[in-house]
Design a protein around this motif. Sequence first.
Motif, PDB file in Angstrom:
ATOM      1  N   GLU A   1       4.582 -13.560   2.988  1.00 43.95           N
ATOM      2  CA  GLU A   1       3.215 -13.037   3.043  1.00 43.95           C
ATOM      3  C   GLU A   1       2.397 -13.896   3.976  1.00 43.95           C
ATOM      4  O   GLU A   1       2.419 -15.098   3.875  1.00 43.95           O
ATOM      5  CB  GLU A   1       2.596 -13.036   1.636  1.00 43.95           C
TER       6      GLU A   1
ATOM      7  N   ALA B   1       9.506  -7.212   5.168  1.00 49.72           N
ATOM      8  CA  ALA B   1       8.058  -7.069   5.100  1.00 49.72           C
ATOM      9  C   ALA B   1       7.489  -7.736   3.864  1.00 49.72           C
ATOM     10  O   ALA B   1       6.355  -8.186   3.857  1.00 49.72           O
ATOM     11  CB  ALA B   1       7.690  -5.589   5.104  1.00 49.72           C
ATOM     12  N   LEU B   2       8.287  -7.800   2.804  1.00 47.38           N
ATOM     13  CA  LEU B   2       7.723  -8.234   1.531  1.00 47.38           C
ATOM     14  C   LEU B   2       7.966  -9.701   1.223  1.00 47.38           C
ATOM     15  O   LEU B   2       7.269 -10.305   0.429  1.00 47.38           O
ATOM     16  CB  LEU B   2       8.310  -7.380   0.399  1.00 47.38           C
TER      17      LEU B   2
ATOM     18  N   GLY C   1       6.984  -1.202   3.174  1.00 45.67           N
ATOM     19  CA  GLY C   1       7.995  -1.917   2.384  1.00 45.67           C
ATOM     20  C   GLY C   1       7.874  -1.571   0.911  1.00 45.67           C
ATOM     21  O   GLY C   1       8.873  -1.245   0.249  1.00 45.67           O
ATOM     22  N   ILE C   2       6.662  -1.630   0.403  1.00 47.04           N
ATOM     23  CA  ILE C   2       6.458  -1.333  -1.022  1.00 47.04           C
ATOM     24  C   ILE C   2       6.899   0.086  -1.340  1.00 47.04           C
ATOM     25  O   ILE C   2       7.620   0.338  -2.300  1.00 47.04           O
ATOM     26  CB  ILE C   2       4.978  -1.522  -1.404  1.00 47.04           C
TER      27      ILE C   2
ATOM     28  N   ASN D   1       2.409  -7.545  -4.124  1.00 39.98           N
ATOM     29  CA  ASN D   1       2.707  -6.401  -3.245  1.00 39.98           C
ATOM     30  C   ASN D   1       2.136  -5.088  -3.732  1.00 39.98           C
ATOM     31  O   ASN D   1       2.837  -4.094  -3.880  1.00 39.98           O
ATOM     32  CB  ASN D   1       4.220  -6.272  -3.031  1.00 39.98           C
TER      33      ASN D   1
ATOM     34  N   SER E   1       4.086 -12.132  -4.768  1.00 35.09           N
ATOM     35  CA  SER E   1       2.776 -11.831  -4.174  1.00 35.09           C
ATOM     36  C   SER E   1       2.287 -10.437  -4.561  1.00 35.09           C
ATOM     37  O   SER E   1       1.537  -9.809  -3.824  1.00 35.09           O
ATOM     38  CB  SER E   1       2.860 -11.954  -2.659  1.00 35.09           C
TER      39      SER E   1
ATOM     40  N   THR F   1       3.189  -2.470   7.580  1.00 38.33           N
ATOM     41  CA  THR F   1       4.575  -2.808   7.207  1.00 38.33           C
ATOM     42  C   THR F   1       4.697  -3.130   5.732  1.00 38.33           C
ATOM     43  O   THR F   1       5.651  -2.728   5.077  1.00 38.33           O
ATOM     44  CB  THR F   1       5.125  -4.016   7.983  1.00 38.33           C
ATOM     45  N   LYS F   2       3.737  -3.854   5.214  1.00 36.47           N
ATOM     46  CA  LYS F   2       3.822  -4.220   3.798  1.00 36.47           C
ATOM     47  C   LYS F   2       3.808  -2.965   2.930  1.00 36.47           C
ATOM     48  O   LYS F   2       4.648  -2.788   2.049  1.00 36.47           O
ATOM     49  CB  LYS F   2       2.646  -5.130   3.425  1.00 36.47           C
ATOM     50  N   GLU F   3       2.841  -2.099   3.246  1.00 37.70           N
ATOM     51  CA  GLU F   3       2.742  -0.864   2.466  1.00 37.70           C
ATOM     52  C   GLU F   3       4.033  -0.066   2.556  1.00 37.70           C
ATOM     53  O   GLU F   3       4.540   0.442   1.555  1.00 37.70           O
ATOM     54  CB  GLU F   3       1.579  -0.028   3.005  1.00 37.70           C
TER      55      GLU F   3
END
Lengths: 827, 227
Positions: free
Chosen positions: A827, A823-824, A734-735, B93, B91, A730-732
């Motif tokens: 953390e 997602a971002l 989101g980025i 990211n 953070s 999800t983080k990836e």
Amino acid sequence: MFQNYINVALRNLFKNKLYSAINIIGLAVGLAACIMIMLFVRDELSYDRFWSKADNIYRLNTTFNPPGREPFVTVMAQGPTKHALKTYFPEEVEHVTRFNSMRVVMQKEQDVFSEILMWTDPETVDIFDFDVVAGDLRRTLNDNASLAINETFARKYFGEEDAIGQTLTLSVYSLKRDYRIGAVYKDLPHNTVLEFQGMAMIDEKDFVDQEWEFTQWFSVNNYVYFTLKPGVSVETINQRLDGFTNQFIEIPDAALGGQSSDYIHYSTQPITDIQLDPAGARDGEMKATGDMATVITFSAIAGLILVIACINFMNLATAKSTQRAREVALRKVLGAKRRQLVTQFLGESVLIALIGLVFGVVLVEVMLPSFGGFVDKELTFNYLDPLTISILLGLVAIVGVLGGVYPALILSGFRPAYVLKANKSSESTGSARLRNVLVVMQFAISIALIVSTGVVYGQKVYATNMDPGFNKENLIVVRNTGRSGAIDKRDAFKEQVARLPGVKSVAFSSDAPASGNESNNTVRVPSEEGERSVLIGSHRIDYEFFDTYEIPMLAGRAYSREYALDVSPNGFAAEEGALLQSNLIVNEGAVRRFGFASPQDAIGKIVKMGVGNGRQAEFTIIGVIPDTKFQSVREVMRPEMYFLAPYGFNNLNVRYEGNPTEVVGRIEALWKSMITEVPFAYDYVDDVMAEEFVREENQSILLAIFAGLAVVIACLGLYGLASFTAERRTKEIGIRKVMGASVFDIVRLLLWQFSKPVLLANLIAWPIAIWGMLTWLENFPYRIEAWVLLPLCLVAGVIALTIAWATVGGNAARVARSNPIDALRYE
Amino acid sequence: MLKLHNLSKVYRTDEVETAALNSVNIEIESGEFVAIMGPSGCGKSTLLNIIGMLDSPSSGDYIFMGENVAPYGEAKLSNIRKQHIGFIFQSFNLIDELSVEENIELALLYHNIPASERRERVAHVMDKVGIAHRAKHMPSQLSGGQQQRVAVARAVVGDQAMILADEPTGNLDSAHGQEVMEMLQSLNEEGTTIVMVTHSPAHADYARRTINLFDGHVVTENLRAAV
């Protein structure tokens, strides 16, 4: 402690509903498939083991080695072998019995029926144990006017009445006799190769005019079973069988040369082996048998499906290990040893396997009747059977440990300090790679199964739609025209049928398509070294045969009433020393076997052969027809001759047009008005030919079901994996979205991640499937061409990829559409 | 550059309606360096997300470079965003599975720029933030300060006119924090508009204007005289 494990295990199951559902459904389906196939295999292996003398009952099989032809294997032997075995092996053989099935016309008071009954020797009682419910079986089989029948037959004809003492009038050939029911026995269980509804004693005097049935050495019509005296090994019999052949059989045709045992070879087969090894002969058993290949194939498929389910288990467990990392770390901090953790996680996977088993058993209960229908067996699932129970528990243990051991080792290996500090798993790239390898395996299996399904089905369609060389549509065969009671009226019947509306053409023949009959003649052909003997298959037909079957002439002409010599001579009617001459039509295969250059070249050539009663005749070839698949399309086309001779005309072939039921109705009405002693029986030729492939049809349906199951389970796993991966990514995602990736970009990214293993799986599955299926296709002389497998592979690949996309796509789209900030932000 | 007019954002759950922003009016000129300050939960991040077009307002207008983007759907917003706006997060990211270069290149990947030009621009921007010697390294091999420099490089590699920074120094020690602030300042001097959310008054001092938010309202706007 144990309580704590159970609590954690159950709470985890409920917390991760998707994960649990995927595992349990996958395992349930896999185990259900395994259980059903196990029942099937057990049943196949149980054949004929229930006889009290099971280990001591053997059958005599006969193999003919005609010069220049494939060996011809039969599961029967000649009638005289019974006495010969006793004479030749007096110290070894204990009892011998024959079974010879005959279709009889049966009269019960005023009603006429057609039934198949077994003629057998009194020794049958000494070899096999029958469950006699009424009467005396031994006495019945020692009396040539008594009949033993099974319960079904008794119920069919006598209902609730007592069958014992009742009378049925049986006619077969010239024999017509009142038989008294002397014994009723319980129907034989399904797991025996024997099948008959009634037995009558063989009295050879009843068949003196039909010497081929029991008394001569050139027809194989009897299943011959024997037992050995105590302490005798069947090997001692096997070693002396060639001597046996040479002592009793004399090859009549001196031109062939050599010993009898060069042409006829006997072999013995334990009765318990027959079901799975039908001696290389497809036909001729009392009922359809199984084969070892099917047993092995289905066992392998069941294993593979279970492997796929186990892989889901491993993959999902390692994928979600992130979520369990903290628990592991805390347990370690609190003093848990690694071994305790391994035990805990293995216990959890065995628990899941156990739950899977419960659902699997439910599935089996639901599916078993239809599965049984496909494999043509009545399978029952007996929970109390200790073997079944131990196999089931063994499966659970294997699945639980197989699926659980790797995740257990991974999870228990986490280093607590790292996990607690970083608040994430230390998942190695190794376990991610293993997961990919396992997914590749799952899909390789699925794709190979899809390809196999396609090939089996394709072969079935190809074989049933193959042009047999004649027009099989709109063709009816009326049976039994050669029986006493019909034979006298058959010419008149034929004339009348020809005049019926809707009937285009009518012809008699000795054989009908796919009958499985073999009759052969030795033909002497002129050659450079004098004369050569070859064995050629033969049929007997009448003038209208080729017209009715719409078989064209390749060269020469068809039989015609204008030529008296067209009719084959009858050796019994000929004067001694007369030069017998006749004309003959053969097929292309026979032209090749005779060694003639072409069909045109064959016309006018003369071949010689015996025509009965020791008389010889010269035949001039006047016509050649193409290679026609008149025998089974399962077998190689054979060289054939078609005699114009009115013997054994047991079939009336009717070419019709219009509504078949109306035509059949007219023929039936006509039959009943003319012939009362023989029941009316008929077949559509195309149906009879299609029936030869019922087995392949069922196999392809079963394969399709298993392939479908494999794909479904593999996709369940893929779905679970995709949702875990999406979570992890999800983080990836989101980025990437913040960087401007569109929903489409993200979906493509995720789809590609899961397409790679599927594409790789194709590369592995194709060669394996192609090799396997080419080997399988070698069973068929007429088969789909090898290149067809390539498009099938492509289609299978596309199917697998599409299903994988459909599985992953929805999830991917949902993830891709979600707001990247969620997602971002945290953390 | 942009103008927010009567802009509100309301979050709805089943039972509660929370106004994160309430009739906010802000105008930011091209080339400005604006700091947004306020206590936790005052709506800073919501404001930044709306400015960054990661979120849409519930009502009001958002005029970005002369266009009212408030009613636009995600695809259109995504297009404007990738052309004009770069992001820096507290953070960092970065994508753990990609190297430094690849992380920076990501910002160009969705722009239809040929690979050779992408490489050139990535190399140039890595030089600029002083991370070139770490090009092949993975994020986990870098210190926090280095990671944030990669993030800055990623934010500007596409020649974005505006950078939105959400507490860019929040996870850094003071030395590294200062380094990042200086980098932002020099970008601003080259003409990039910068909007930054921060808790640190010291870092807010780098900005020419500070907007203070409280409970979804703009409370004060302090304009500092040019340094």
